[in-house]
Write a protein that holds these residues in place. Structure first.
Motif, PDB file in Angstrom:
ATOM      1  N   SER A  18       0.924  -1.198   0.029  1.00 36.88           N
ATOM      2  CA  SER A  18       0.056   0.023   0.025  1.00 36.88           C
ATOM      3  C   SER A  18       0.854   1.360  -0.069  1.00 36.88           C
ATOM      4  O   SER A  18       0.281   2.354  -0.370  1.00 36.88           O
ATOM      5  CB  SER A  18      -1.070   0.034   1.114  1.00 36.88           C
ATOM      6  OG  SER A  18      -1.944  -0.958   1.288  1.00 36.88           O
ATOM      7  N   SER A  69      -2.815  -1.459  -3.792  1.00 35.65           N
ATOM      8  CA  SER A  69      -3.722  -0.676  -3.818  1.00 35.65           C
ATOM      9  C   SER A  69      -3.117   0.602  -4.980  1.00 35.65           C
ATOM     10  O   SER A  69      -3.789   1.514  -5.326  1.00 35.65           O
ATOM     11  CB  SER A  69      -4.157  -0.136  -2.741  1.00 35.65           C
ATOM     12  OG  SER A  69      -3.201   0.524  -2.101  1.00 35.65           O
ATOM     13  N   PRO A  76      -7.085  -5.655  -2.397  1.00 32.86           N
ATOM     14  CA  PRO A  76      -6.927  -4.240  -2.538  1.00 32.86           C
ATOM     15  C   PRO A  76      -6.815  -3.745  -0.774  1.00 32.86           C
ATOM     16  O   PRO A  76      -6.114  -2.654  -0.495  1.00 32.86           O
ATOM     17  CB  PRO A  76      -8.310  -3.744  -2.649  1.00 32.86           C
ATOM     18  CG  PRO A  76      -9.406  -4.836  -2.589  1.00 32.86           C
ATOM     19  CD  PRO A  76      -8.427  -6.145  -2.718  1.00 32.86           C
TER      20      PRO A  76
END
Length: 138
Positions: free
Chosen positions: A73, A105, A126
């Motif tokens: 992320s 993401s 995600p």
């Protein structure tokens, strides 16, 4: 109780973004939270963190090995050398029964993975929460 560790890997080039990896040991997974850039300078340190996570998962005492969840992320750049580290550890996980799930993401990281057609090989999620849910289902 979760065990946490964090470490920076800096290259000789001070302009490069350091790689930061924090490891969280949960019941169903070892979560590597990666931040920064994975390039030819930081990939060796990333590989060491990956190797340690897979060794810890393999050493699990119970019959179900925890998954290794790699959270990208906060990764700004993922070079092909980082993809090579991921492929090697995916193969290791396949061989010893340790699933590897990736949290992606960032468009930059997804683009790197997709351009190498590795989105067909890796399990992508995600969010960390979704990856942990999938890990618990194994």
């Amino acid at each position: 109780m979760p065990r946490n560790s964090a470490q920076d890997a800096r290259s000789g080039d001070e302009r490069s973004t350091p790689l930061r990896v924090a490891t969280e040991d949960l019941a169903s997974a070892l979560v590597l939270r990666v931040a920064g850039e994975i390039d030819m300078n930081t990939a060796p340190a990333f590989g060491e963190h990956m190797a340690a996570a897979f060794a810890a998962a393999s050493a699990a005492q119970d019959r179900s090995r925890p998954a290794v969840v790699v959270d990208f992320s906060e990764v700004d750049f993922l070079a092909s050398v980082g993809l090579s580290v991921l492929v090697a550890h995916h193969q290791l996980g396949e061989a010893n029964g340790t699933p590897m799930l990736l949290v992606v993401s960032s468009r930059a990281v997804l683009r790197s993975i997709a351009s190498a057609q590795l989105d067909q090989l890796f399990t992508l999620h995600p969010t960390v929460e979704e990856a942990l849910g999938a890990a618990s289902a194994h």
